[in-house]
Design an enzyme around this catalytic site. Sequence first.
Site, mmCIF file in Angstrom:
data_model
loop_
_atom_site.group_PDB
_atom_site.id
_atom_site.type_symbol
_atom_site.label_atom_id
_atom_site.label_comp_id
_atom_site.label_asym_id
_atom_site.label_seq_id
_atom_site.Cartn_x
_atom_site.Cartn_y
_atom_site.Cartn_z
ATOM 1 N N SER A 109 0.390 -1.693 -0.031
ATOM 2 C CA SER A 109 -0.126 0.475 -0.107
ATOM 3 C C SER A 109 1.140 1.078 0.097
ATOM 4 C CB SER A 109 -1.065 -0.178 1.216
ATOM 5 O OG SER A 109 -1.251 0.541 0.912
ATOM 6 N N ASP A 150 -10.150 -5.787 -2.749
ATOM 7 C CA ASP A 150 -9.363 -4.372 -1.888
ATOM 8 C C ASP A 150 -10.807 -3.233 -2.088
ATOM 9 O OD1 ASP A 150 -8.097 -2.251 -0.812
ATOM 10 O OD2 ASP A 150 -5.765 -3.662 -1.599
ATOM 11 N N HIS A 203 -7.247 -5.899 1.409
ATOM 12 C CA HIS A 203 -6.269 -4.851 1.296
ATOM 13 C C HIS A 203 -5.577 -5.852 2.264
ATOM 14 C CE1 HIS A 203 -3.646 -1.592 0.420
ATOM 15 N NE2 HIS A 203 -3.725 -0.992 1.573
#
Length: 279
Positions: A147, A223, A256
């Site tokens: 991320s 996600d 995620h």
Amino acid sequence: MEKISEYKCFGGRQLQYTHRSESLSCDMRFGIYLPPQAEIQNVPVLYWLSGLTCTDENFTQKAGAQRVAAELGIAIVMPDTSPRGDGVPDDENGTYDFGLGAGFYVNATEAPWSDHYRMYDYTVKELPELIEAEFPVTEMRAISGHSMGGHGAITIGLNNPERYTSISAFSPICHPMDCPWGEKALGNYLGSDRTTWAKHDASELVRHAEKQLPLLVDQGLADNFLVEQLKPETLEAAAAESGYALTLRRQEGYDHSYFFIASFIEEHLRFHAKYLADK
Ligand SMILES: N[C@@H](CCC(=O)N[C@@H](CS)C(=O)NCC(=O)O)C(=O)O
């Protein structure tokens, strides 16, 4: 440098240290996994950059990377995601996506952030210098992250291709110049002149890359941040434009979280091992 903890793990050692950081003007913590091979020889290193809200402990405890790192003889270094401590400013509203836990791997130029928020220098220079002086490691480095840390891995890797053998990322922020997380962070840390942001935008760097490092990206299709924040299609388009040999894999049903990372970290370690061994 002071040791906080040590655990035997898959024949190697999982360690946590604190040290004074000159670039960040504060005390920092990091984790390092040393595989069993490090008892008798110097081993190459994978740097792991974590995402928003993380410390050095998320990857250490949740990714399950140590078993394969032990097999492959790779050390893993996990830095924290921002400067910390008294006197380090935070977002005035205490939001999770800026300030503490959200250093974005840049050197801030704007007050009040520029005194401490220098995660680029810390990650590229200060931490590797410390690691290479204090631990049985070689100067062979690979870089990966998740991320915000996936953004960090790709931008730091491509800005310093001579320092890394290979780059990988899980769910990276691919185009921070054009997403809410990125615009907030780069705007506050670097100021309103967007030309200074491009050096920290993975898609811009891939579009203009002079030297290609092997680059593997995994993105989960379930996600929550995929459409608004991560935008892997921008990285793909940039790679198509410049002829960059990007491997971007879309993984059905994964979100995620670290459950996604744990599911594919073995493949990322084996990917990096190939290039760490080659050089
Ligand atoms: N907590 C945030 C999301 C932040 C988040 O998902 N952080 C990711 C990196 S961007 C993470 O790794 N979190 C810590 C963890 O899962 O251990 C929210 O409320 O939306």
